[in-house]
Structures are given as structure tokens and as C-alpha cells.
Design a protein around this motif. Structure first.
Motif, PDB file in Angstrom:
ATOM      1  N   ALA A  73       0.736  -1.109  -0.132  1.00 11.19           N
ATOM      2  CA  ALA A  73      -0.010   0.047   0.043  1.00 11.19           C
ATOM      3  C   ALA A  73       0.783   1.277   0.096  1.00 11.19           C
ATOM      4  N   ALA A  74       2.108   1.014  -0.015  1.00  7.83           N
ATOM      5  CA  ALA A  74       3.072   2.302   0.171  1.00  7.83           C
ATOM      6  C   ALA A  74       3.794   2.588  -1.326  1.00  7.83           C
ATOM      7  N   ARG A  75       3.948   3.714  -1.134  1.00  5.45           N
ATOM      8  CA  ARG A  75       4.883   4.387  -2.503  1.00  5.45           C
ATOM      9  C   ARG A  75       6.406   4.807  -1.946  1.00  5.45           C
ATOM     10  N   THR A  76       6.256   5.401  -0.724  1.00  5.66           N
ATOM     11  CA  THR A  76       7.397   6.166  -0.266  1.00  5.66           C
ATOM     12  C   THR A  76       7.914   5.378   1.077  1.00  5.66           C
ATOM     13  N   VAL A  95      13.937  -2.313  -4.138  1.00  2.00           N
ATOM     14  CA  VAL A  95      13.771  -3.126  -5.322  1.00  2.00           C
ATOM     15  C   VAL A  95      12.271  -3.669  -5.295  1.00  2.00           C
ATOM     16  N   ARG A  96      11.600  -3.628  -4.135  1.00  2.00           N
ATOM     17  CA  ARG A  96      10.090  -3.733  -4.262  1.00  2.00           C
ATOM     18  C   ARG A  96       9.206  -2.660  -5.018  1.00  2.00           C
ATOM     19  N   GLY A  97       9.985  -1.599  -5.251  1.00  2.00           N
ATOM     20  CA  GLY A  97       9.339  -0.476  -5.951  1.00  2.00           C
ATOM     21  C   GLY A  97       8.808   0.788  -5.178  1.00  2.00           C
ATOM     22  N   LEU A  98       9.517   0.648  -4.028  1.00  2.00           N
ATOM     23  CA  LEU A  98       9.197   2.278  -3.269  1.00  2.00           C
ATOM     24  C   LEU A  98      10.221   3.316  -3.903  1.00  2.00           C
ATOM     25  N   PRO A 156       8.346  13.519   2.401  1.00  2.00           N
ATOM     26  CA  PRO A 156       7.023  12.838   2.407  1.00  2.00           C
ATOM     27  C   PRO A 156       7.250  11.162   2.602  1.00  2.00           C
ATOM     28  N   SER A 157       6.455  10.512   3.374  1.00  2.26           N
ATOM     29  CA  SER A 157       6.535   9.132   3.782  1.00  2.26           C
ATOM     30  C   SER A 157       5.317   8.368   3.845  1.00  2.26           C
ATOM     31  N   ASP A 158       5.125   7.261   3.137  1.00  2.00           N
ATOM     32  CA  ASP A 158       4.109   6.397   3.614  1.00  2.00           C
ATOM     33  C   ASP A 158       4.765   5.494   4.862  1.00  2.00           C
ATOM     34  N   LEU A 159       5.815   5.260   4.735  1.00  2.23           N
ATOM     35  CA  LEU A 159       6.335   4.271   5.818  1.00  2.23           C
ATOM     36  C   LEU A 159       7.696   5.023   6.391  1.00  2.23           C
ATOM     37  N   VAL A 160       7.904   5.008   7.697  1.00  3.72           N
ATOM     38  CA  VAL A 160       9.080   5.413   8.407  1.00  3.72           C
ATOM     39  C   VAL A 160       9.576   3.971   9.055  1.00  3.72           C
TER      40      VAL A 160
END
Length: 168
Positions: A73-76, A95-98, A156-160
């Protein structure tokens, strides 16, 4: 399992458990494991004491599985910590596209393992692979719009992902 050692009786070769029972030993190994150290970043922890939903401490298998579930569900992502674990996590997420950025408070990556020149080469190569690297700065606050650094930059970050240390 499921109890604490409260005292070590070296002369008797026994450990004393919380219920005051004793367990003998021939050789004692202190393998306490570790828990992640949370850096002093405002907004990491909610008022109820739980981690913010976008924050992932990274030390156990459960941590890995929780992060793995969040990735689709994350992009960044921002990885806090430029040590070996931080670089491995950053590369795996990329590698997983983030879109991944690394924040390291020290002056260079892998500061415990390599000198500044080697750290600069690592940063250069990560940038060539699409991962931005910020060294010599610290994250100070997590807001809805992203992770705020002490130099005013907002990432900006979807995940930290926190990989910046642990304690026994």
C-alpha cells in the motif's frame, strides 16, 4: 521460558528466577536479545503508547512481517539509520518499487564499519540506484505530510522504518 532471571549465583553455578526458584548451569550464556531504540522523534508514538501506524521498528521477525504487509500500500519510505541494517532494508524496499530515502545522523553511512571515503562511495552508489541519502541530519518530528529533519527538510513518507539502534 516466560520468566526473568533476577540473580546469578556464580559460585553455586545457578541462576535465580523471579519466583525465587533456582536453575543450575554448567555454562551460562547471556543472550538477552534486544529491543529497538526509538529515536527522539516527536509523533512516533501515539498518546496510547503504540507506534504511529506508518512507523516500523525493525528488529524481530514480527517487525519484518508487519513491514512486509504494509509495503504493497506504500509508495514512499524513509529509513532512519544508515548502518548495515538500514542499508539492507532501504535496498530491499527500493527493489520492491518504493521511493526510498535514508536519514543518517552521522557524517557518513556505515560509520561504525567504514571510513568517510567509503561511506561517501556507498551514498553515491545508492543515489545512482535511486535512493536519496541524507547524512549529518536528524529526524525531529513525524507529521501527516512526512518526516521533518533538523535542517527543515520534510520527507514525504508512507512508511518510516527505524533501524537506528537497539538496547538489551
Amino acid at each position: 521460558t516466560g520468566t526473568r532471571v533476577v540473580e546469578i549465583h556464580r559460585d553455586e553455578h545457578e541462576v535465580e528466577l523471579a519466583d525465587r526458584s533456582r536453575v543450575p548451569y554448567d555454562t551460562l550464556v547471556l543472550a538477552t536479545g534486544s529491543i529497538p531504540t526509538l529515536p527522539p522523534i516527536r509523533g512516533l508514538v501515539r498518546l496510547d503508547g503504540r507506534l504511529n501506524g506508518s512507523v516500523h521498528a525493525f528488529r524481530s521477525l514480527d517487525d519484518c512481517l508487519r513491514l512486509d504487509r504494509a509495503v504493497p500500500a506504500a509508495r514512499t519510505a524513509v529509513v532512519v539509520g544508515g548502518g548495515l541494517l538500514g542499508l539492507q532494508v532501504a535496498r530491499a524496499l527500493a527493489v520492491r518499487g518504493l521511493a526510498v530515502e535514508i536519514v543518517e545522523g552521522g557524517e557518513h553511512l556505515l560509520r561504525s564499519q567504514v571510513d568517510p571515503k567509503a561511506g561517501a562511495i556507498l551514498a553515491r552508489d545508492l543515489r545512482r540506484l535511486g535512493t536519496d541519502v541524507y547524512t549529518g541530519v536528524r529526524a525531529t518530528r513525524l507529521r501527516d505530510e512526512g518526516l521533518v529533519l533538523d535542517n527543515g527538510v520534510v520527507l514525504p513518507s508512507d512508511l518510516v522504518v527505524l533501524t537506528a539502534g537497539g538496547r538489551p
